[in-house]
Write a protein that holds these residues in place. Structure first.
Motif, PDB file in Angstrom:
ATOM      1  N   ILE A  56       0.842  -1.206   0.000  1.00 45.03           N
ATOM      2  CA  ILE A  56       0.000   0.000   0.000  1.00 45.03           C
ATOM      3  C   ILE A  56       0.871   1.248   0.000  1.00 45.03           C
ATOM      4  N   GLY A  57       1.920   1.232   0.834  1.00 45.53           N
ATOM      5  CA  GLY A  57       2.810   2.389   0.915  1.00 45.53           C
ATOM      6  C   GLY A  57       3.484   2.688  -0.411  1.00 45.53           C
ATOM      7  N   THR A  58       3.890   1.649  -1.118  1.00 47.20           N
ATOM      8  CA  THR A  58       4.531   1.837  -2.421  1.00 47.20           C
ATOM      9  C   THR A  58       3.561   2.447  -3.429  1.00 47.20           C
ATOM     10  N   LEU A  59       2.331   1.955  -3.438  1.00 45.61           N
ATOM     11  CA  LEU A  59       1.319   2.511  -4.355  1.00 45.61           C
ATOM     12  C   LEU A  59       1.042   3.981  -4.050  1.00 45.61           C
ATOM     13  N   VAL A  60       0.948   4.317  -2.763  1.00 47.73           N
ATOM     14  CA  VAL A  60       0.716   5.707  -2.363  1.00 47.73           C
ATOM     15  C   VAL A  60       1.900   6.578  -2.756  1.00 47.73           C
ATOM     16  N   PHE A  61       3.109   6.053  -2.541  1.00 50.86           N
ATOM     17  CA  PHE A  61       4.320   6.777  -2.908  1.00 50.86           C
ATOM     18  C   PHE A  61       4.341   7.068  -4.403  1.00 50.86           C
ATOM     19  N   ILE A  62       4.009   6.074  -5.197  1.00 50.02           N
ATOM     20  CA  ILE A  62       3.987   6.244  -6.654  1.00 50.02           C
ATOM     21  C   ILE A  62       2.973   7.318  -7.056  1.00 50.02           C
ATOM     22  N   PHE A  63       1.815   7.317  -6.394  1.00 48.73           N
ATOM     23  CA  PHE A  63       0.782   8.314  -6.694  1.00 48.73           C
ATOM     24  C   PHE A  63       1.259   9.723  -6.348  1.00 48.73           C
ATOM     25  N   ILE A  64       1.840   9.885  -5.163  1.00 49.25           N
ATOM     26  CA  ILE A  64       2.268  11.214  -4.711  1.00 49.25           C
ATOM     27  C   ILE A  64       3.416  11.746  -5.565  1.00 49.25           C
ATOM     28  N   THR A  65       4.290  10.857  -6.019  1.00 50.21           N
ATOM     29  CA  THR A  65       5.424  11.285  -6.850  1.00 50.21           C
ATOM     30  C   THR A  65       5.072  11.303  -8.336  1.00 50.21           C
ATOM     31  N   LYS A  66       3.799  11.232  -8.641  1.00 50.07           N
ATOM     32  CA  LYS A  66       3.283  11.353 -10.009  1.00 50.07           C
ATOM     33  C   LYS A  66       3.827  10.284 -10.953  1.00 50.07           C
ATOM     34  N   GLY A  67       4.150   9.109 -10.391  1.00 46.81           N
ATOM     35  CA  GLY A  67       4.628   8.010 -11.217  1.00 46.81           C
ATOM     36  C   GLY A  67       5.980   8.247 -11.844  1.00 46.81           C
ATOM     37  N   LYS A  68       6.792   9.103 -11.220  1.00 42.65           N
ATOM     38  CA  LYS A  68       8.088   9.449 -11.806  1.00 42.65           C
ATOM     39  C   LYS A  68       9.283   8.895 -11.028  1.00 42.65           C
ATOM     40  N   VAL A  69       9.010   8.262  -9.881  1.00 40.38           N
ATOM     41  CA  VAL A  69      10.104   7.754  -9.041  1.00 40.38           C
ATOM     42  C   VAL A  69       9.948   6.246  -8.866  1.00 40.38           C
ATOM     43  N   SER A  71      10.515   3.372  -7.154  1.00 41.96           N
ATOM     44  CA  SER A  71      11.056   2.941  -5.859  1.00 41.96           C
ATOM     45  C   SER A  71      10.090   1.990  -5.177  1.00 41.96           C
ATOM     46  N   TYR A  72      10.643   1.115  -4.330  1.00 43.27           N
ATOM     47  CA  TYR A  72       9.804   0.257  -3.494  1.00 43.27           C
ATOM     48  C   TYR A  72      10.040   0.633  -2.044  1.00 43.27           C
ATOM     49  N   LEU A  73       8.941   0.703  -1.277  1.00 44.56           N
ATOM     50  CA  LEU A  73       9.010   1.048   0.138  1.00 44.56           C
ATOM     51  C   LEU A  73       8.797  -0.197   0.993  1.00 44.56           C
ATOM     52  N   GLY A  74       9.724  -0.446   1.910  1.00 46.29           N
ATOM     53  CA  GLY A  74       9.609  -1.586   2.809  1.00 46.29           C
ATOM     54  C   GLY A  74       9.894  -1.187   4.243  1.00 46.29           C
ATOM     55  N   SER A  75       9.948  -2.164   5.131  1.00 48.89           N
ATOM     56  CA  SER A  75      10.142  -1.918   6.560  1.00 48.89           C
ATOM     57  C   SER A  75      11.500  -1.277   6.829  1.00 48.89           C
ATOM     58  N   SER A  76      11.515  -0.267   7.701  1.00 47.91           N
ATOM     59  CA  SER A  76      12.745   0.437   8.037  1.00 47.91           C
ATOM     60  C   SER A  76      13.468  -0.222   9.210  1.00 47.91           C
ATOM     61  N   TYR A 304      13.878   1.428  -0.517  1.00 45.08           N
ATOM     62  CA  TYR A 304      14.800   0.303  -0.399  1.00 45.08           C
ATOM     63  C   TYR A 304      15.943   0.368  -1.409  1.00 45.08           C
ATOM     64  N   GLY A 305      17.178   0.326  -0.894  1.00 43.88           N
ATOM     65  CA  GLY A 305      18.348   0.297  -1.745  1.00 43.88           C
ATOM     66  C   GLY A 305      18.453  -0.991  -2.542  1.00 43.88           C
ATOM     67  N   GLU A 306      17.901  -2.095  -1.987  1.00 47.71           N
ATOM     68  CA  GLU A 306      17.949  -3.385  -2.691  1.00 47.71           C
ATOM     69  C   GLU A 306      17.283  -3.287  -4.059  1.00 47.71           C
ATOM     70  N   ASN A 307      16.153  -2.597  -4.103  1.00 49.32           N
ATOM     71  CA  ASN A 307      15.416  -2.477  -5.362  1.00 49.32           C
ATOM     72  C   ASN A 307      16.085  -1.517  -6.329  1.00 49.32           C
ATOM     73  N   ILE A 308      16.799  -0.534  -5.782  1.00 46.79           N
ATOM     74  CA  ILE A 308      17.586   0.342  -6.649  1.00 46.79           C
ATOM     75  C   ILE A 308      18.697  -0.477  -7.316  1.00 46.79           C
ATOM     76  N   GLY A 309      19.253  -1.422  -6.554  1.00 48.39           N
ATOM     77  CA  GLY A 309      20.271  -2.305  -7.121  1.00 48.39           C
ATOM     78  C   GLY A 309      19.728  -3.139  -8.267  1.00 48.39           C
ATOM     79  N   VAL A 310      18.497  -3.631  -8.111  1.00 52.12           N
ATOM     80  CA  VAL A 310      17.851  -4.402  -9.176  1.00 52.12           C
ATOM     81  C   VAL A 310      17.653  -3.527 -10.413  1.00 52.12           C
ATOM     82  N   LEU A 311      17.263  -2.285 -10.209  1.00 50.62           N
ATOM     83  CA  LEU A 311      17.085  -1.359 -11.331  1.00 50.62           C
ATOM     84  C   LEU A 311      18.400  -1.182 -12.093  1.00 50.62           C
ATOM     85  N   ALA A 312      19.472  -1.022 -11.348  1.00 48.04           N
ATOM     86  CA  ALA A 312      20.773  -0.808 -11.981  1.00 48.04           C
ATOM     87  C   ALA A 312      21.189  -2.020 -12.813  1.00 48.04           C
TER      88      ALA A 312
END
Length: 438
Positions: A56-69, A71-76, A304-312
């Motif tokens: 849910i947090g990731t979907l909300v994040f995507i909406f707020i950032t206008k689908g331009k970022v 990223s995946y959000l997980g537990s801190s 999550y940095g892990e998902n940024i690594g996957v993107l790279a």
């Protein structure tokens, strides 16, 4: 068109084909799965709810950032110790700590993120660097990792009865070894998910050793609604100074982490995300996601940095992939078999990967100091870092009756910020230089 542009498999706004979409989304799900599930496992929260809240947090994040970022959000990880401390007090009938106080603290952390985003929108980013230079953030990150060392070691060495158990030690060492080998000697996607591989390998070994019991999995339903812990419905939330002072100062770490992730992600995808959609929007997305997570019983969220690594690695930047991963996470959270399977993971398996993860957190703080060339020949820097480390790791505390309590990491963070502001010789740190090699 540049070589870098030719290498892009999917642009941020490009929709993948169905088969490609599913596979790439599941790949990102695997990348975040181990760490997202580990936090609730260590803090006694519900892993299924953590999965749902991350989706849910990731979907909300995507909406707020206008689908331009992308990223995946997980537990801190930053809030593991404060949540453990508050849950221990909630379980003590003599403490007077109301049930669900840790979720109130999580909600307030989300409010802090949101307030910071509003200030960034109005005043820019320079003020952040004055409050949170490397000499403050680095040692605080080290305190987080080192403060959790005893937790990881205890999970590996002690059985449920609290007694030393050689079988548990062996399981923990095997899990740690598999995780390290995967991180060092594998390439491609496997090198991005060493935690997940380590958990699977350790879990398999623990099963062979007879530590894992599958009755709960066999009896669980495929579709099951987890027991959400919802403020205003299941309990009456209350705010105390203890909750505020234990949780809020720790927010400086994921805020700094968020900035670093956005700068690194900008380099990976070739777009300046700090300007468009803006750091204020991405920080707000983080804040709203954390507030929503707290309202259903989930831990604070972070990018999550892990998902940024996957993107790279994959060069597939499509935002639709993250939408898919978020939806899969939510579906997994409502799968009773998955939730039951997660509950069967023995503590030495989690402890084995935690030894590495918590050490990496501490090392990340040291890395920030090294990369920003913090000079410890300067007495000012030596004093600030020394005070933060000893107060944070030593568990120093200030108690004023039952009204006020400030201790450990929170106290260390506040004292570090104050020392940085009042001691002479403060150097100005440029925003884009602090995380240039993140």
């Amino acid at each position: 068109m540049t070589k870098e542009e030719k290498a892009i498999v999917l642009a941020v706004d490009e929709k993948p084909k169905l088969g490609q979409w599913v596979l790439l989304s599941i790949q990102h799900l695997f990348a975040m799965f181990g760490a997202t599930v580990l936090v609730p496992a260590l803090t006694g929260m519900n892993p299924a709810i953590a999965l749902i809240s991350s989706g849910i947090g990731t979907l909300v994040f995507i909406f707020i950032t206008k689908g331009k970022v992308p990223s995946y959000l997980g537990s801190s990880f930053a809030f593991i110790n404060p949540i453990i401390a508050m849950k221990a007090l909630e379980a003590d009938p003599n403490s007077g700590m109301p049930v669900g106080s840790f979720l109130v603290g999580s909600f307030l952390v989300g409010v802090v993120y949101s307030l910071v985003s509003l200030i960034i929108a109005k005043a820019g980013t320079n003020w952040l660097m004055k409050l949170l230079p490397p000499i403050v953030v680095g040692p605080v990150i080290m305190v987080i990792g080192l403060g959790l060392a005893s937790t990881a070691v205890g999970m590996v060495t002690n059985n449920p009865a609290g007694e030393y158990d050689l079988t548990y030690v062996l399981i923990g060492l095997v899990t740690l070894s598999i995780t390290i080998i995967t991180a060092i000697f594998t390439r491609g996607f496997l090198s991005v998910i060493p935690v997940l591989v380590g958990i699977i390998g350790g879990y398999t070994f623990a099963s062979i050793m007879g530590v894992v019991h599958f009755e709960a999995v066999a009896n669980a339903k495929w579709i099951a609604v987890p027991e959400f812990m919802m403020p205003f419905i299941d309990y009456e939330p209350s705010v105390s100074w203890y909750v505020i002072l234990l949780m809020l100062p720790v927010a400086i770490v994921p805020i700094a982490e968020h900035i670093g992730h956005q700068l690194v992600l900008s380099k990976v995808i070739g777009k300046d995300l700090i300007k468009e959609p803006g750091l204020d929007r991405s920080m707000l997305g983080d804040g709203v996601a954390t507030m929503l997570a707290s309202l259903i019983g989930g831990p604070p969220n972070t990018t999550y940095g892990e998902n940024i690594g996957v993107l790279a690695i994959t060069r597939a930047f499509s935002i639709y992939i993250f939408i898919g991963a978020a939806c899969f996470a939510i579906l997994f959270g409502f799968c009773g078999k998955v939730a039951a399977l997660l509950s069967t993971i023995p503590s030495p398996v989690m402890g084995g990967v935690s030894i590495l993860l918590f050490g990496i957190i501490a090392s990340s703080g040291l890395r920030m100091l090294v990369e920003n060339k913090v000079d410890f020949k300067i007495k000012r820097n030596l004093i600030i870092s020394s005070v933060i480390l000893i107060i944070g790791i030593g568990g120093a505390a200030i108690h004023i009756g039952d009204l006020f309590s400030l201790e450990g990491m929170a106290l260390a963070s506040i004292i570090g910020i104050v020392l940085n502001l009042v001691l002479p010789g403060r150097e100005e740190v440029k925003f884009d230089e602090m995380f240039k090699d993140s």
